[in-house]
Write a protein that holds these residues in place. Sequence first.
Motif, PDB file in Angstrom:
ATOM      1  N   GLN A 162       0.472   0.475  -0.170  1.00  0.00           N
ATOM      2  CA  GLN A 162      -0.890   0.849   0.226  1.00  0.00           C
ATOM      3  C   GLN A 162      -1.780   1.066  -0.997  1.00  0.00           C
ATOM      4  O   GLN A 162      -2.955   0.665  -1.004  1.00  0.00           O
ATOM      5  N   LYS A 163      -1.217   1.694  -2.033  1.00  0.00           N
ATOM      6  CA  LYS A 163      -1.982   1.913  -3.262  1.00  0.00           C
ATOM      7  C   LYS A 163      -2.347   0.585  -3.911  1.00  0.00           C
ATOM      8  O   LYS A 163      -3.495   0.394  -4.362  1.00  0.00           O
ATOM      9  N   ALA A 164      -1.396  -0.336  -3.939  1.00  0.00           N
ATOM     10  CA  ALA A 164      -1.659  -1.653  -4.526  1.00  0.00           C
ATOM     11  C   ALA A 164      -2.731  -2.402  -3.744  1.00  0.00           C
ATOM     12  O   ALA A 164      -3.636  -3.012  -4.325  1.00  0.00           O
ATOM     13  N   GLU A 165      -2.644  -2.367  -2.414  1.00  0.00           N
ATOM     14  CA  GLU A 165      -3.621  -3.072  -1.586  1.00  0.00           C
ATOM     15  C   GLU A 165      -5.011  -2.463  -1.734  1.00  0.00           C
ATOM     16  O   GLU A 165      -6.019  -3.180  -1.750  1.00  0.00           O
ATOM     17  N   ARG A 166      -5.064  -1.142  -1.882  1.00  0.00           N
ATOM     18  CA  ARG A 166      -6.349  -0.452  -1.965  1.00  0.00           C
ATOM     19  C   ARG A 166      -7.007  -0.617  -3.338  1.00  0.00           C
ATOM     20  O   ARG A 166      -8.203  -0.911  -3.433  1.00  0.00           O
ATOM     21  N   LEU A 167      -6.216  -0.444  -4.407  1.00  0.00           N
ATOM     22  CA  LEU A 167      -6.783  -0.438  -5.754  1.00  0.00           C
ATOM     23  C   LEU A 167      -6.716  -1.794  -6.453  1.00  0.00           C
ATOM     24  O   LEU A 167      -7.601  -2.130  -7.236  1.00  0.00           O
ATOM     25  N   TYR A 168      -5.649  -2.557  -6.190  1.00  0.00           N
ATOM     26  CA  TYR A 168      -5.456  -3.831  -6.890  1.00  0.00           C
ATOM     27  C   TYR A 168      -5.033  -4.908  -5.893  1.00  0.00           C
ATOM     28  O   TYR A 168      -3.911  -5.417  -5.946  1.00  0.00           O
ATOM     29  N   PRO A 169      -5.892  -5.277  -4.946  1.00  0.00           N
ATOM     30  CA  PRO A 169      -5.495  -6.268  -3.934  1.00  0.00           C
ATOM     31  C   PRO A 169      -5.147  -7.611  -4.569  1.00  0.00           C
ATOM     32  O   PRO A 169      -5.764  -8.005  -5.567  1.00  0.00           O
TER      33      PRO A 169
END
Length: 311
Positions: free
Chosen positions: A218-225
Amino acid sequence: MTMQIKNGLCLLWLFVLLLLFAACSHRQKDDELWHKDIDEFVSGHQSLMQSYPDSMIMLIRNFKCEGNPDKSDQWKKLLIAKCYYMKGADAQCQSLIDSVNAYCKQTPDNRILSYADNLQGILLLVSGKRKEALIYYEKAYHEIMNLDSCGEAIDVCINIADASRQMGKLADASSWYRRAYFLADSLNQHEAQNSILSGLGQVYNDLQNYQLAHHYFQKAERLYPPKNPKDVHFFYNSWGNVYSSQEKPAEALKCFLKAQKATRQMEQPLAAAIVDANLGQTYLELNRLDSAQKYRVTSKSVWIRHRSSLV
């Protein structure tokens, strides 16, 4: 000798020294930057490399490099080798790696060697030879760390982490992912953060800590898609595997369909086989037999490999 003449000679020597310093600096700069122009060109055409590797091969061959011609030729061979890997032509990729290694035996260069060894590791990993791949990745890492700039080490750290995770060395994998994260953050190279965070998510999936696994995805998708088809495929296929591990096929299906959409923009048969295998299994788990029949797992080896990371 008069003071005026002495001062004139001093100024002359100072001028000569400045010229020599400028010439040396220029030669040093040329030697350090011989690969920069084509690297920038390839970086700006990543989608083309992934979607149409044959077209990218032609562009690389025709690209006019500045600086050291011998090193540039070897670098172009490696970039073309990567294109061959992208299209699934492993034999052609290996042939170019072997050619570059033969050159480096006569003229060693850590930058060229590190790229060749990293690419060799990728070929070994996708063929299931994880231990051998790890040896080449670690060799590439040490070669890079002998260079003045170590930005290229980020991708190698991620590859070492991926291989370690697939070998069940989860503590080592976590350590290498975090090393890659530190380097990317320090060098302000945020494009690698998606792969790093999703890698950590896979580690926690292997540990059956699904809460933390989803946290990292979720963090990757939100901050670094993910921005290109290859990264989109890898990211959502990996996240779908987390849901599959939790026996949540409906959620897994959403991820695998996103991964499938990305693979349709690439000429990578292995990537397509991976996501199709996952879709077939997921549709079976959802008891949607008509949809499941559209996807076939052609061999046991493909089924095993679809759970692995595609580097």
